[in-house]
Design a protein around this motif. Sequence first.
Motif, PDB file in Angstrom:
ATOM      1  N   ALA A 139      27.017  51.992  74.861  1.00 39.19           N
ATOM      2  CA  ALA A 139      28.424  52.397  75.383  1.00 39.19           C
ATOM      3  C   ALA A 139      29.407  51.068  75.481  1.00 39.19           C
ATOM      4  O   ALA A 139      30.539  51.240  75.557  1.00 39.19           O
ATOM      5  CB  ALA A 139      28.353  53.055  76.704  1.00 39.19           C
ATOM      6  N   LEU A 140      28.825  50.079  75.999  1.00 39.43           N
ATOM      7  CA  LEU A 140      29.618  48.741  76.225  1.00 39.43           C
ATOM      8  C   LEU A 140      30.011  48.308  74.900  1.00 39.43           C
ATOM      9  O   LEU A 140      31.200  47.727  74.866  1.00 39.43           O
ATOM     10  CB  LEU A 140      28.588  47.710  76.940  1.00 39.43           C
ATOM     11  CG  LEU A 140      28.161  47.857  78.170  1.00 39.43           C
ATOM     12  CD1 LEU A 140      27.206  46.903  78.916  1.00 39.43           C
ATOM     13  CD2 LEU A 140      29.544  48.046  79.094  1.00 39.43           C
ATOM     14  N   GLY A 141      29.516  48.667  73.804  1.00 41.95           N
ATOM     15  CA  GLY A 141      29.714  47.959  72.656  1.00 41.95           C
ATOM     16  C   GLY A 141      30.887  48.867  72.102  1.00 41.95           C
ATOM     17  O   GLY A 141      31.890  48.484  71.436  1.00 41.95           O
ATOM     18  N   VAL A 142      30.968  50.100  72.293  1.00 44.90           N
ATOM     19  CA  VAL A 142      31.889  51.146  71.857  1.00 44.90           C
ATOM     20  C   VAL A 142      33.102  50.896  72.697  1.00 44.90           C
ATOM     21  O   VAL A 142      34.413  50.725  72.126  1.00 44.90           O
ATOM     22  CB  VAL A 142      31.490  52.634  72.213  1.00 44.90           C
ATOM     23  CG1 VAL A 142      32.721  53.410  72.105  1.00 44.90           C
ATOM     24  CG2 VAL A 142      30.296  52.995  71.154  1.00 44.90           C
ATOM     25  N   PHE A 143      32.856  50.423  73.870  1.00 44.16           N
ATOM     26  CA  PHE A 143      34.374  50.248  74.805  1.00 44.16           C
ATOM     27  C   PHE A 143      35.068  48.841  74.417  1.00 44.16           C
ATOM     28  O   PHE A 143      36.257  48.544  74.725  1.00 44.16           O
ATOM     29  CB  PHE A 143      34.100  50.299  76.236  1.00 44.16           C
ATOM     30  CG  PHE A 143      34.069  51.754  76.844  1.00 44.16           C
ATOM     31  CD1 PHE A 143      35.055  52.548  76.783  1.00 44.16           C
ATOM     32  CD2 PHE A 143      33.013  52.112  77.715  1.00 44.16           C
ATOM     33  CE1 PHE A 143      35.221  53.837  77.048  1.00 44.16           C
ATOM     34  CE2 PHE A 143      33.200  53.523  78.201  1.00 44.16           C
ATOM     35  CZ  PHE A 143      34.147  54.177  78.021  1.00 44.16           C
ATOM     36  N   ALA A 144      34.286  48.172  73.849  1.00 47.68           N
ATOM     37  CA  ALA A 144      34.637  46.588  73.372  1.00 47.68           C
ATOM     38  C   ALA A 144      35.369  46.942  72.102  1.00 47.68           C
ATOM     39  O   ALA A 144      36.210  45.998  71.711  1.00 47.68           O
ATOM     40  CB  ALA A 144      33.524  45.746  73.533  1.00 47.68           C
ATOM     41  N   ALA A 145      35.054  48.020  71.259  1.00 46.72           N
ATOM     42  CA  ALA A 145      35.802  48.105  69.993  1.00 46.72           C
ATOM     43  C   ALA A 145      37.345  48.009  70.127  1.00 46.72           C
ATOM     44  O   ALA A 145      37.832  47.291  69.135  1.00 46.72           O
ATOM     45  CB  ALA A 145      35.308  49.408  69.338  1.00 46.72           C
ATOM     46  N   PRO A 146      37.967  48.370  71.099  1.00 42.95           N
ATOM     47  CA  PRO A 146      39.331  48.335  71.162  1.00 42.95           C
ATOM     48  C   PRO A 146      39.868  46.943  71.065  1.00 42.95           C
ATOM     49  O   PRO A 146      41.298  46.864  70.984  1.00 42.95           O
ATOM     50  CB  PRO A 146      39.920  49.126  72.262  1.00 42.95           C
ATOM     51  CG  PRO A 146      38.729  50.276  72.749  1.00 42.95           C
ATOM     52  CD  PRO A 146      37.488  49.363  72.060  1.00 42.95           C
ATOM     53  N   LEU A 147      39.233  46.056  71.270  1.00 41.33           N
ATOM     54  CA  LEU A 147      39.717  44.652  71.340  1.00 41.33           C
ATOM     55  C   LEU A 147      40.322  44.406  69.883  1.00 41.33           C
ATOM     56  O   LEU A 147      41.270  43.249  69.769  1.00 41.33           O
ATOM     57  CB  LEU A 147      38.507  43.731  71.573  1.00 41.33           C
ATOM     58  CG  LEU A 147      37.971  43.589  73.092  1.00 41.33           C
ATOM     59  CD1 LEU A 147      36.851  42.827  72.987  1.00 41.33           C
ATOM     60  CD2 LEU A 147      39.069  43.264  73.919  1.00 41.33           C
ATOM     61  N   THR A 198      39.033  49.447  82.311  1.00 40.66           N
ATOM     62  CA  THR A 198      39.731  47.980  82.158  1.00 40.66           C
ATOM     63  C   THR A 198      40.524  47.927  81.034  1.00 40.66           C
ATOM     64  O   THR A 198      41.656  47.493  80.698  1.00 40.66           O
ATOM     65  CB  THR A 198      38.682  46.794  82.279  1.00 40.66           C
ATOM     66  OG1 THR A 198      37.898  47.205  83.569  1.00 40.66           O
ATOM     67  CG2 THR A 198      39.365  45.458  82.114  1.00 40.66           C
ATOM     68  N   PHE A 199      39.714  48.249  79.758  1.00 41.59           N
ATOM     69  CA  PHE A 199      40.331  47.995  78.340  1.00 41.59           C
ATOM     70  C   PHE A 199      41.326  48.995  78.311  1.00 41.59           C
ATOM     71  O   PHE A 199      42.395  48.941  77.551  1.00 41.59           O
ATOM     72  CB  PHE A 199      39.166  48.257  77.296  1.00 41.59           C
ATOM     73  CG  PHE A 199      38.552  47.015  77.185  1.00 41.59           C
ATOM     74  CD1 PHE A 199      39.128  45.735  77.295  1.00 41.59           C
ATOM     75  CD2 PHE A 199      37.328  46.985  76.740  1.00 41.59           C
ATOM     76  CE1 PHE A 199      38.205  44.606  77.039  1.00 41.59           C
ATOM     77  CE2 PHE A 199      36.386  46.013  76.654  1.00 41.59           C
ATOM     78  CZ  PHE A 199      36.794  44.683  76.640  1.00 41.59           C
ATOM     79  N   GLY A 200      41.458  50.137  78.864  1.00 39.13           N
ATOM     80  CA  GLY A 200      42.430  51.271  78.809  1.00 39.13           C
ATOM     81  C   GLY A 200      43.730  50.857  79.494  1.00 39.13           C
ATOM     82  O   GLY A 200      44.649  51.018  79.149  1.00 39.13           O
ATOM     83  N   ILE A 201      43.552  50.477  80.695  1.00 38.95           N
ATOM     84  CA  ILE A 201      44.781  49.682  81.334  1.00 38.95           C
ATOM     85  C   ILE A 201      45.366  48.527  80.627  1.00 38.95           C
ATOM     86  O   ILE A 201      46.704  48.417  80.749  1.00 38.95           O
ATOM     87  CB  ILE A 201      44.212  49.161  82.834  1.00 38.95           C
ATOM     88  CG1 ILE A 201      43.704  50.215  83.721  1.00 38.95           C
ATOM     89  CG2 ILE A 201      45.330  48.525  83.469  1.00 38.95           C
ATOM     90  CD1 ILE A 201      44.844  51.484  84.118  1.00 38.95           C
ATOM     91  N   SER A 234      29.583  59.482  74.684  1.00 40.22           N
ATOM     92  CA  SER A 234      29.484  59.525  73.250  1.00 40.22           C
ATOM     93  C   SER A 234      30.704  59.129  72.922  1.00 40.22           C
ATOM     94  O   SER A 234      31.557  59.142  72.778  1.00 40.22           O
ATOM     95  CB  SER A 234      29.887  60.704  72.770  1.00 40.22           C
ATOM     96  OG  SER A 234      30.326  61.269  72.018  1.00 40.22           O
ATOM     97  N   THR A 235      33.045  60.161  73.521  1.00 43.79           N
ATOM     98  CA  THR A 235      33.091  59.879  73.026  1.00 43.79           C
ATOM     99  C   THR A 235      33.862  59.820  72.635  1.00 43.79           C
ATOM    100  O   THR A 235      33.834  60.539  73.429  1.00 43.79           O
ATOM    101  CB  THR A 235      33.757  60.224  73.980  1.00 43.79           C
ATOM    102  OG1 THR A 235      34.337  60.429  73.597  1.00 43.79           O
ATOM    103  CG2 THR A 235      33.618  58.984  73.049  1.00 43.79           C
ATOM    104  N   MET A 236      31.384  58.470  71.490  1.00 40.29           N
ATOM    105  CA  MET A 236      32.145  57.643  70.990  1.00 40.29           C
ATOM    106  C   MET A 236      32.501  56.848  70.997  1.00 40.29           C
ATOM    107  O   MET A 236      32.788  57.995  71.134  1.00 40.29           O
ATOM    108  CB  MET A 236      32.273  57.700  70.944  1.00 40.29           C
ATOM    109  CG  MET A 236      31.265  57.336  70.489  1.00 40.29           C
ATOM    110  SD  MET A 236      31.714  56.735  70.632  1.00 40.29           S
ATOM    111  CE  MET A 236      31.674  56.818  70.460  1.00 40.29           C
ATOM    112  N   VAL A 237      34.258  56.561  71.105  1.00 42.47           N
ATOM    113  CA  VAL A 237      34.572  56.008  70.590  1.00 42.47           C
ATOM    114  C   VAL A 237      34.993  56.281  70.698  1.00 42.47           C
ATOM    115  O   VAL A 237      35.571  56.714  70.273  1.00 42.47           O
ATOM    116  CB  VAL A 237      34.345  56.344  69.920  1.00 42.47           C
ATOM    117  CG1 VAL A 237      34.767  55.686  69.777  1.00 42.47           C
ATOM    118  CG2 VAL A 237      34.032  55.665  69.747  1.00 42.47           C
TER     119      VAL A 237
END
Length: 266
Positions: A139-147, A198-201, A234-237
Amino acid sequence: MAFHFSWAFVFGILGNLVSFGVSLAPLPTFYQIYKKKTSEGFQSIPYVVSLFSAMLWIYYALLKKDAILLITINTFCVFIQTFYIFTYFFYAPKKERIVTVKLILFFNVFGFGVICLSTLFLKEGLRLCVLGYICMAFALGVFAAPLCIVRKVIKTKSAEFMPFYLSLFLTLGAIMWFFYGLFLHDMNIAVPNVLGFTFGILQMILYAIYRKNSKKVVEEPKISEHTIDVGKPSTMVSSELSTAVPQPTTGGIVEKAQNMEGSNQV
């Protein structure tokens, strides 16, 4: 205890509703594919990874036994991601079909199979702990994808490549699932969504800064905006990969950025 679980139920329901909407975000893309009878260069990896993420969280929720709301949203995600993959497979060229089959075998057959077998013989408490860490790491990897899309926005100084409402709903999903995990006393659910929030903000701040410059960028072909939702765990992503990790899916935004960047290089 009852107070905590009642609030967990409230945030779990809200998380389900938000993640349900995020999971349906790719429908316009697939309607376009259906009308044109071609996959148009879209990639299948966001949907394959979202399916893998949903499978992981269902397995985790079944072992946990008190996370029925994870099962509901991720079961829906399994069905909707399977639908996306079959539709993509039907209209994709032969080369992309082969790639899709390889991805499914790697993630959903081999990867999920290895995780199941490697945890099968562990004691129940240890099995849940190990699987929880695996889900959290994914999940952490998925959330880092928007970088990727964040870098693209900063580089071009334009929010053209960042769908605001998708980022908004992914952020809301992260908030709902964070509180669901918090009241459920499950940090494997709560912690990844701190990063998601955090990434969403960050994405919405960048949108506010660069949105006026969007029209200055040459219009690019539309592409998938699918995400992996880690709120549903899930997501996802997200953005384009919606699983709910308890949140979907981040695959879409990343895929969008990559496709646009590729077209700029032509």
